[in-house]
Scaffold this motif. Sequence first.
Motif, short mmCIF file in Angstrom:
data_model
loop_
_atom_site.label_atom_id
_atom_site.label_comp_id
_atom_site.label_asym_id
_atom_site.label_seq_id
_atom_site.Cartn_x
_atom_site.Cartn_y
_atom_site.Cartn_z
N ALA A 179 16.79 64.88 40.70
CA ALA A 179 17.22 64.70 42.09
C ALA A 179 17.06 65.96 42.94
N PRO A 180 17.59 67.12 42.52
CA PRO A 180 17.38 68.32 43.36
C PRO A 180 15.93 68.76 43.42
N PHE A 181 15.19 68.54 42.32
CA PHE A 181 13.77 68.92 42.30
C PHE A 181 12.98 68.10 43.33
N THR A 182 13.15 66.79 43.30
CA THR A 182 12.41 65.94 44.23
C THR A 182 12.90 66.12 45.66
N HIS A 183 14.19 66.47 45.84
CA HIS A 183 14.72 66.71 47.17
C HIS A 183 13.95 67.83 47.85
N ALA A 184 13.63 68.88 47.11
CA ALA A 184 12.89 70.01 47.66
C ALA A 184 11.39 69.72 47.72
N VAL A 185 10.84 69.17 46.64
CA VAL A 185 9.39 69.04 46.53
C VAL A 185 8.85 67.98 47.49
N ARG A 186 9.62 66.93 47.76
CA ARG A 186 9.16 65.89 48.69
C ARG A 186 8.87 66.51 50.06
N LEU A 187 9.79 67.30 50.55
CA LEU A 187 9.61 67.95 51.84
C LEU A 187 8.46 68.95 51.79
N PHE A 188 8.44 69.79 50.76
CA PHE A 188 7.39 70.79 50.62
C PHE A 188 6.00 70.16 50.54
N ALA A 189 5.84 69.16 49.68
CA ALA A 189 4.51 68.58 49.46
C ALA A 189 3.95 67.93 50.71
N ASN A 190 4.79 67.24 51.46
CA ASN A 190 4.32 66.59 52.69
C ASN A 190 3.89 67.61 53.73
N MET A 191 4.67 68.68 53.90
CA MET A 191 4.31 69.69 54.88
C MET A 191 3.10 70.51 54.43
N PHE A 192 3.02 70.79 53.15
CA PHE A 192 1.88 71.53 52.60
C PHE A 192 0.59 70.74 52.81
N ALA A 193 0.60 69.47 52.43
CA ALA A 193 -0.60 68.64 52.56
C ALA A 193 -0.97 68.43 54.03
N GLY A 194 0.03 68.20 54.88
CA GLY A 194 -0.25 68.00 56.29
C GLY A 194 -0.89 69.22 56.93
N HIS A 195 -0.42 70.42 56.56
CA HIS A 195 -0.98 71.65 57.12
C HIS A 195 -2.43 71.83 56.68
N ILE A 196 -2.72 71.53 55.43
CA ILE A 196 -4.09 71.63 54.92
C ILE A 196 -5.01 70.67 55.67
N ILE A 197 -4.55 69.43 55.85
CA ILE A 197 -5.39 68.41 56.52
C ILE A 197 -5.67 68.79 57.96
N LEU A 198 -4.64 69.21 58.70
CA LEU A 198 -4.84 69.62 60.09
C LEU A 198 -5.78 70.82 60.18
N ALA A 199 -5.60 71.78 59.29
CA ALA A 199 -6.47 72.97 59.31
C ALA A 199 -7.90 72.60 58.99
#
Length: 262
Positions: A179-199
């Motif tokens: 639960a705490p792992f996915t709580h952090a990683v869900r937010l991180f992964a979406n923002m990380f991937a979105g930044h890569i795609i926009l760039a």
Amino acid sequence: MKALTVLAADEFKAPGLDLFVFPPIIPGVTWFTKPVLLALLSSLLVIAFCWSAFANPKLVPRGIQNIGEIGYTFVRDQVARPFLGKDADRWMGLLLSLFFLVWIWNLMGVVPFLQFPIASHIAFPIVLAASIYVLKIYLGMKHQGGLGYFKNMMFPPGLPKPIYVLLAPIEFLSNMIVAPFTHAVRLFANMFAGHIILAFFSAVGFWFLFEQLTPLGAPVGVVGVIMTIAMTGFELFIQFLQAFLFALLAAMYIGGSLHAEH
């Protein structure tokens, strides 16, 4: 074929992990980088916004207070009350601040010149998720007792006893680690991937329209610009959604600790 060879020889370089590496803003202060500066700026923006909206409320809201009350109502009705019930108002300060902070963190990724979503650095979501995790355990032990909290978590009542042999370790793993792992990683992964795609699409549009303008490259550059605009709109939606989900999960964890039946 010749045009394709020319384009290949010009070595277009797609954005990579170097997007997430920043030098210190102050020489010698290695921890003070652009993400840290943006995180501090985001905190100040949340404080200034909440102060302006709620410090001196008027009977008939207007301006920033009106916007603040819309945000408050949204978090109260969609995040707090479904999981906290009668305790919702007590936790609104935390949940409202959490929602706005994460949202502004994410919005930094589309602000001109800043253009970096803070949550795409894993350290920031980890700190927030760990804070909620510690609060969850503290509240669970306070309201249910030390043994009672772990008993209610691992041994939900009403099931055949042999089932607990399999269920107890699964519940412990799910609640205390996953639960705490996915709580952090869900937010991180979406923002990380979105930044890569926009760039990536931004780089494609800039490169083929300004750096390497050819009859074959121009349409590719136009597609890059169109995709950048479209993905920016989609990313704005994802940024809001991830802030909402992060606050929602925080409310769910707090509610589960306050009331074992949840």
